[in-house]
Write an enzyme that holds these catalytic residues in place. Structure first.
Site, PDB file in Angstrom:
ATOM      1  N   CYS A  91      14.820  -8.854  15.875  1.00 18.16           N
ATOM      2  CA  CYS A  91      16.159  -9.333  16.208  1.00 18.16           C
ATOM      3  C   CYS A  91      17.260  -8.433  15.631  1.00 18.16           C
ATOM      4  O   CYS A  91      17.431  -7.311  16.084  1.00 18.16           O
ATOM      5  CB  CYS A  91      16.312 -10.787  15.770  1.00 18.16           C
ATOM      6  N   HIS A 133      11.641 -13.516  18.694  1.00 16.76           N
ATOM      7  CA  HIS A 133      11.111 -13.998  17.407  1.00 16.76           C
ATOM      8  C   HIS A 133       9.608 -14.278  17.505  1.00 16.76           C
ATOM      9  O   HIS A 133       9.210 -15.386  17.899  1.00 16.76           O
ATOM     10  CB  HIS A 133      11.841 -15.263  16.970  1.00 16.76           C
ATOM     11  N   GLU A 138       7.662 -14.889  15.170  1.00 14.23           N
ATOM     12  CA  GLU A 138       7.300 -15.923  14.193  1.00 14.23           C
ATOM     13  C   GLU A 138       7.584 -17.328  14.719  1.00 14.23           C
ATOM     14  O   GLU A 138       7.229 -18.326  14.071  1.00 14.23           O
ATOM     15  CB  GLU A 138       8.046 -15.692  12.870  1.00 14.23           C
TER      16      GLU A 138
END
Length: 359
Positions: A247, A332, A334
Site C-alpha cells: 500500500c 492488503h 494480510e
C-alpha cells in the site's frame, strides 16, 4: 441527538448523532466491506478521514477487541445507515456506540448512505463536517470544510519506538508507516523475527540490525508528503536486502525510484476488489484501502514492471523491480478484513529471503 453531515458542495444529510458529540471536519470516504467494521475502524490508514460504511447494518456482532488491527480507532468520524445498539455475539466485549464515545470519535446514523456513496462516486471524494449544531451557517463553514487536508498522518500513526516479535526464523525489519498488526503477525506466523521500526528511522539504523528482509507497511495520507521517508527508502533500494512493500510502502518505493502517484476519484476501500496477477493471469479478490495509486506511465521499465492490475479500473496494483529482490503491492495481502486469497505473497517473501541466504 440530531446531527448533520455537511459536504463541501453544500449537500446536507440530517441524521442522529452517535459516538462523541464533538464537531469534526474530515475527508469523507466510503468502505464497501459487509463485515470487519472493527478492523476498518482500527486501520491506521484511515487517519485524517471519516468513513462511510455502505453496508446498511453495522455493529450487530459488537466490538471484539482481539480483532483490532491497532490499539485504537483512527477515523475522524463514522457514518452508517443503521447502528446496532444490542449486539449478539459470544465474543462481544463492547458496543460500537460506547467504543466511539470512549475514543472521542463522533458519528452520524440514520442517513441514506447509498445516496451519499453515489454522490461521492459521481463527484469524487469530498470533505465534510459532522456537527450537532442545528444553527450552522453554510456560508461560514463551507470555506473551512473545503480548506481541510489530512496532514502529518504518518507521524501520528507510527509507533513511537521500535519493538520485536520473537521468532526463530528470518529477521525482518518492518517500517511502520501506520501498519496494521496482521502484517507483523503474518510474518511472525511464518517463523520470522519481526522488529518494527518507527516510520522516520534512518536506513543506516535499519541495516545495522542486519535484517534478512525489509517490509514497508501500509499507512495514511498523500505519499508525496513523506519526503524524508522517501529518501531513506531510496537507500534501502540500493542494498541487496529483499524488500516487500504494501500500500503506502508500495507508493513510497515507486516515488523513491523516480515514479509518480496520483489521487483516485474516490479510492478503493473494501474487501471485494479483483486484482489480476500479470505473471499467471489468475484473478484474486483483495482487501483494499487507498486513495492514491502509482502512475505506471511514470515508471521506467528498466527499473520496475507492473505485476498486478485492478480488474475494475485498470489501475496499478503491484510492481516487480527488475534485477532486485523487491516486489510491492497496492492491496492488503494480510486482509483483516477481507479475503485471504493473497496471503501467499508472504510465503513468496520468505522464499526470497531463503534464496538470498543460500546464495
Amino acid at each position: 441527538m440530531k446531527a448533520f453531515l455537511i459536504l463541501e458542495d453544500g449537500t446536507v444529510f440530517p441524521g442522529t448523532g452517535i459516538g462523541s458529540p464533538k464537531e469534526i471536519i474530515s475527508e469523507i470516504v466510503f468502505n464497501t466491506s459487509m463485515t470487519g467494521y472493527l478492523e476498518v475502524l482500527t486501520d491506521p490508514s484511515y487517519a485524517g478521514q471519516a468513513v462511510v460504511m455502505t453496508y446498511p447494518l453495522i455493529g450487530n456482532y459488537g466490538i471484539c477487541r482481539e480483532d483490532m488491527e491497532s490499539g485504537k480507532p483512527w477515523p475522524d468520524g463514522y457514518i452508517v445507515r443503521e447502528l446496532s445498539r444490542m449486539p449478539n455475539n459470544f465474543r462481544c466485549d463492547d458496543t460500537i456506540q460506547h467504543f466511539l464515545e470512549e475514543h472521542g470519535i463522533p458519528g452520524i446514523a440514520g442517513i441514506d448512505t447509498r445516496a451519499l456513496t453515489k454522490l461521492l462516486r459521481e463527484k469524487g471524494t469530498m470533505n465534510g463536517m459532522i456537527t450537532t449544531n442545528a444553527a450552522y451557517n453554510l456560508e461560514e463553514i463551507l470555506p473551512k470544510i473545503r480548506a481541510y487536508a489530512p496532514r502529518g498522518v504518518v507521524e501520528r500513526t507510527t509507533c513511537k519506538e521500535k519493538y520485536t516479535l520473537a521468532g526463530d526464523g528470518f529477521k525482518v525489519a518492518l517500517l511502520d508507516f501506520g501498519a496494521k498488526e496482521n502484517i507483523a503477525r503474518s510474518l511472525n506466523q511464518r517463523g520470522c523475527q519481526v522488529t518494527v521500526y518507527p516510520a522516520f528511522t534512518s536506513a543506516e539504523e535499519i541495516l545495522a540490525g542486519c535484517p534478512d528482509g525489509i517490509m514497508l507497511s501500509n499507512g495514511p495520507g498523500d505519499p508525496k508528503e513523506c519526503t524524508e521517508i522517501i529518501e531513506e527508502v531510496k537507500k534501502l533500494y540500493h542494498t541487496d536486502v529483499p524488500i516487500f512493500a504494501i500500500c503506502l510502502g508500495h507508493q513510497l518505493m515507486a516515488l523513491a525510484m523516480g515514479g509518480d502517484t496520483y489521487k483516485l476519484k474516490y479510492g478503493h476501500r473494501g474487501g471485494n476488489h479483483p486484482v489480476k496477477d500479470l505473471q499467471t493471469g489468475r484473478v484474486y479478490i483483495s482487501c483494499q484501502n487507498h486513495g492514491y495509486v502509482v502512475d505506471t506511465k511514470s515508471i521506467d521499465e528498466k527499473v520496475a514492471r507492473p505485476a498486478f492490475v485492478n480488474v475494475n479500473d485498470g489501475t496499478n496494483e503491484g510492481l516487480s523491480y527488475v534485477g532486485k529482490n523487491i516486489f510491492t503491492v497496492q492491496f492488503h495481502p494480510e486482509a483483516c478484513p477481507g479475503p485471504r486469497d493473497l496471503a501467499y505473497l508472504f510465503d513468496r517473501f520468505v522464499k526470497m529471503m531463503e534464496v538470498k541466504k543460500d546464495a
